[in-house]
Design a protein around this motif. Structure first.
Motif, short mmCIF file in Angstrom:
data_model
loop_
_atom_site.label_atom_id
_atom_site.label_comp_id
_atom_site.label_asym_id
_atom_site.label_seq_id
_atom_site.Cartn_x
_atom_site.Cartn_y
_atom_site.Cartn_z
N VAL A 2 -3.77 3.84 -6.16
CA VAL A 2 -4.40 3.79 -4.83
C VAL A 2 -5.48 2.72 -4.77
O VAL A 2 -5.46 1.83 -3.91
CB VAL A 2 -4.98 5.17 -4.47
N ALA A 3 -6.45 2.81 -5.69
CA ALA A 3 -7.55 1.85 -5.68
C ALA A 3 -7.07 0.45 -6.04
O ALA A 3 -7.52 -0.55 -5.45
CB ALA A 3 -8.66 2.30 -6.62
N GLY A 4 -6.16 0.35 -7.02
CA GLY A 4 -5.64 -0.96 -7.41
C GLY A 4 -4.95 -1.65 -6.24
O GLY A 4 -5.12 -2.87 -6.04
N PHE A 5 -4.20 -0.90 -5.47
CA PHE A 5 -3.51 -1.46 -4.29
C PHE A 5 -4.52 -1.96 -3.26
O PHE A 5 -4.41 -3.09 -2.76
CB PHE A 5 -2.61 -0.39 -3.68
N LEU A 6 -5.53 -1.15 -2.94
CA LEU A 6 -6.49 -1.51 -1.89
C LEU A 6 -7.39 -2.67 -2.31
O LEU A 6 -7.74 -3.52 -1.49
CB LEU A 6 -7.34 -0.29 -1.53
N ILE A 7 -7.77 -2.71 -3.60
CA ILE A 7 -8.61 -3.82 -4.07
C ILE A 7 -7.89 -5.15 -3.94
O ILE A 7 -8.49 -6.16 -3.54
CB ILE A 7 -9.06 -3.55 -5.52
N SER A 8 -6.61 -5.17 -4.27
CA SER A 8 -5.85 -6.42 -4.14
C SER A 8 -5.56 -6.75 -2.68
O SER A 8 -5.59 -7.92 -2.28
CB SER A 8 -4.54 -6.31 -4.92
N LEU A 9 -5.27 -5.74 -1.87
CA LEU A 9 -4.93 -5.98 -0.46
C LEU A 9 -6.12 -6.48 0.34
O LEU A 9 -5.99 -7.35 1.20
CB LEU A 9 -4.39 -4.68 0.15
N LEU A 10 -7.32 -5.94 0.05
CA LEU A 10 -8.49 -6.22 0.89
C LEU A 10 -9.55 -7.07 0.22
O LEU A 10 -10.53 -7.45 0.86
CB LEU A 10 -9.12 -4.89 1.32
N GLY A 11 -9.39 -7.39 -1.08
CA GLY A 11 -10.44 -8.04 -1.85
C GLY A 11 -10.64 -9.51 -1.55
O GLY A 11 -9.83 -10.16 -0.88
N GLY A 12 -11.74 -10.02 -2.10
CA GLY A 12 -12.09 -11.42 -1.87
C GLY A 12 -11.74 -12.35 -3.01
O GLY A 12 -12.19 -13.50 -3.04
N SER A 13 -10.93 -11.87 -3.97
CA SER A 13 -10.50 -12.70 -5.10
C SER A 13 -8.99 -12.84 -5.09
O SER A 13 -8.27 -11.91 -4.74
CB SER A 13 -10.96 -12.07 -6.42
N ARG A 14 -8.50 -14.00 -5.52
CA ARG A 14 -7.06 -14.23 -5.59
C ARG A 14 -6.39 -13.36 -6.65
O ARG A 14 -5.24 -12.94 -6.47
CB ARG A 14 -6.78 -15.70 -5.94
N VAL A 15 -7.07 -13.11 -7.76
CA VAL A 15 -6.38 -12.54 -8.91
C VAL A 15 -7.03 -11.26 -9.44
O VAL A 15 -6.67 -10.77 -10.50
CB VAL A 15 -6.31 -13.58 -10.05
N GLN A 16 -7.98 -10.69 -8.70
CA GLN A 16 -8.65 -9.48 -9.16
C GLN A 16 -7.68 -8.32 -9.30
O GLN A 16 -6.85 -8.06 -8.42
CB GLN A 16 -9.74 -9.10 -8.15
N ILE A 17 -7.78 -7.59 -10.42
CA ILE A 17 -7.02 -6.36 -10.64
C ILE A 17 -8.00 -5.21 -10.71
O ILE A 17 -8.97 -5.26 -11.47
CB ILE A 17 -6.20 -6.42 -11.95
N GLY A 18 -7.78 -4.18 -9.90
CA GLY A 18 -8.70 -3.06 -9.85
C GLY A 18 -8.11 -1.79 -10.41
O GLY A 18 -6.90 -1.66 -10.57
N GLY A 19 -9.00 -0.84 -10.70
CA GLY A 19 -8.58 0.45 -11.22
C GLY A 19 -9.72 1.12 -11.96
O GLY A 19 -10.87 0.68 -11.88
N PRO A 20 -9.45 2.19 -12.70
CA PRO A 20 -10.50 2.83 -13.49
C PRO A 20 -10.89 1.94 -14.66
O PRO A 20 -10.05 1.26 -15.24
CB PRO A 20 -9.83 4.12 -13.98
N THR A 21 -12.17 1.90 -14.99
CA THR A 21 -12.63 1.05 -16.10
C THR A 21 -13.54 1.84 -17.03
O THR A 21 -14.10 2.88 -16.67
CB THR A 21 -13.41 -0.18 -15.58
N GLY A 22 -13.71 1.30 -18.24
CA GLY A 22 -14.53 1.95 -19.24
C GLY A 22 -15.98 2.10 -18.83
O GLY A 22 -16.66 3.03 -19.29
N ALA A 23 -16.47 1.22 -17.97
CA ALA A 23 -17.88 1.28 -17.56
C ALA A 23 -18.22 2.60 -16.87
O ALA A 23 -19.37 3.03 -16.88
CB ALA A 23 -18.21 0.12 -16.65
N PHE A 24 -17.21 3.24 -16.27
CA PHE A 24 -17.47 4.48 -15.53
C PHE A 24 -17.36 5.74 -16.37
O PHE A 24 -17.69 6.82 -15.90
CB PHE A 24 -16.47 4.59 -14.36
N ILE A 25 -16.88 5.62 -17.60
CA ILE A 25 -16.65 6.82 -18.40
C ILE A 25 -17.91 7.67 -18.52
O ILE A 25 -17.88 8.90 -18.34
CB ILE A 25 -16.11 6.44 -19.80
N VAL A 26 -19.02 7.02 -18.83
CA VAL A 26 -20.28 7.75 -19.03
C VAL A 26 -20.71 8.47 -17.76
O VAL A 26 -21.05 9.66 -17.77
CB VAL A 26 -21.38 6.79 -19.50
#
Length: 421
Positions: free
Chosen positions: A55-79
């Motif tokens: 869901v988030a990966g789709f929306l980040i690519s569809l609406l984002g301001g970068s040509r090649v950004q890939i979105g999703g859950p990341t390690g920074a949020f684990i804590v």
């Protein structure tokens, strides 16, 4: 503030689509085990990682301001996620993620994307290394196959509990974890464009299944993974819960914005492009709202997956959309196979993720910087590990901006450069 996809599709052709298709599938094979592992390490079910990547990966690519950004859950949020779930339950995390998405929408519309330049670099480096330490220590139990009913969240108590359980080390689990790590590193060096993560985790997990090794798997711990997305729904909302979760929501919004903009900056250097920071922040807002509606995790731009996308030939946001749809297809058709993934293999994967995100190749440079930057980095790192990420960010940014203001009167400020993580 216009999404990058609208610009790139004006002269889109078959060659670009072929490149995006191959890159999107390649990144999906990298994102699949990472999404599962990050969700588990966060204290959530593994399926939450897949939902977030889709869901988030789709929306980040569809609406984002970068040509090649890939979105999703990341390690920074684990804590952060682990702490919110422990204190407020999973429904509390969903509401905090929804609120964070709204905060980012407001920030994007106020054109606050450019403010990332004012966050001191030592603060970013300090809490990133601190998060890496926390992620690594959280994976010791599964990597060594230790018998512990519940691992404490607090760092010192956690290390004490792990040490007390040292006699329960499983040789089979440790072997699977170490072999997975060796395979990942080896494949990354020998074939950097190849989806080595899924191959390494898949090979060692297959060995566990074929040899009937006494090693935990996703299925043995969590049961069968769902093969469909959940129906969208709102979490329980009340003034009291909003007030209670507001600090967590601001931390999630801050981390998502910083991580995504850093990732976009790194991508710019790799492709020689220029992202649109305010469109990126808006996309992160919509993505986190979308993830929350499907009971997913917080999401942001993933630097390692974005770099993989570029190296695999991704040209436009279509690659990110393909990545999300590929994970959806795997979820619909092959969810039972993911249940065979071994927990020590995923722990080994996260150990390497923690090591890479802390950027050890830059530590010597950090220690050769000015004294105030070293103190700020170490202060943020210590507060992240031993206190709380909210406190670490608040204190680090406040002290860093004060130092920057004091320094600006004594010497010209150098241009800020994003770290290559």
């Amino acid at each position: 503030m216009q999404p990058k996809i609208l610009t790139t599709l004006r002269d889109y052709d078959r060659d670009q689509f072929t490149s995006d298709l191959l890159a999107g599938v390649t990144v999906a094979m990298v994102a699949l085990p990472l999404s599962l592992a990050i969700a588990i390490a966060s204290g959530a079910g593994p399926e939450k990682g897949l939902v977030t990547a889709i869901v988030a990966g789709f929306l980040i690519s569809l609406l984002g301001g970068s040509r090649v950004q890939i979105g999703g859950p990341t390690g920074a949020f684990i804590v952060v996620v682990y702490g919110v779930i422990a204190d407020h339950g999973y429904d509390g995390l969903v509401l905090a993620t929804l609120m964070a998405g709204i905060i980012m929408l407001v920030a994007g519309f106020l054109r606050a994307g450019n403010l990332v330049a004012y966050v001191p670099e030592p603060v970013i480096n300090g809490f990133t290394i601190g998060i890496g330490i926390i992620i690594a220590t959280s994976q010791i139990k599964d990597l060594f196959g230790l018998s512990i009913a519940e691992v404490p969240a607090e760092f010192i108590a956690k290390m004490s509990a792990l040490w007390a359980a040292r006699d329960s080390v499983s040789g089979a689990a440790l072997a699977i974890g170490l072999i997975t790590m060796v395979l990942i590193v080896g494949l990354r060096r020998l074939a950097p464009k190849f989806p080595g993560l899924i191959i390494a985790v898949g090979v060692t997990s297959a060995a566990v299944a074929l040899a009937s090794l006494p090693v935990d798997t996703i299925f043995s711990r969590f049961g069968a993974l769902p093969s469909t997305l959940p129906a969208p729904a709102l979490p329980e909302i009340s003034i009291a819960r909003i007030t209670e979760l507001l600090p967590s929501a601001f931390v999630i919004a801050f981390l998502a914005s910083i991580e995504s903009l850093l990732s976009a900056m790194v991508a710019d250097r790799m492709i020689g492009g220029k992202h649109r920071p305010n469109a990126e922040v808006l996309a992160q807002g919509f993505a986190n709202i979308g993830s929350a509606l499907f009971a997913g995790l917080p999401a942001t731009g993933a630097i390692a997956r974005t770099a993989t996308n570029v190296r695999a030939g991704g040209k436009t946001p279509v690659a990110g959309i393909v990545h999300a749809l590929t994970i959806l297809l795997v979820m619909l058709l092959a969810a039972p196979l993911a249940g065979y993934l071994a927990m020590p293999a995923l722990a080994g994967l996260l150990m390497l993720t923690a090591w890479n995100m802390s950027e050890p190749q830059n530590w010597r440079g950090y220690m050769q910087g000015r004294m105030s930057d070293r103190v700020l980095l170490l202060l943020t790192l210590v507060l992240t590990v031993f206190a709380d990420l909210t406190i670490a960010i608040g204190v680090g940014v406040s002290v860093g901006l004060a130092l920057r203001l004091r320094r600006s009167n004594a010497e010209p400020e150098k241009d800020w450069t994003p770290p290559d993580r």
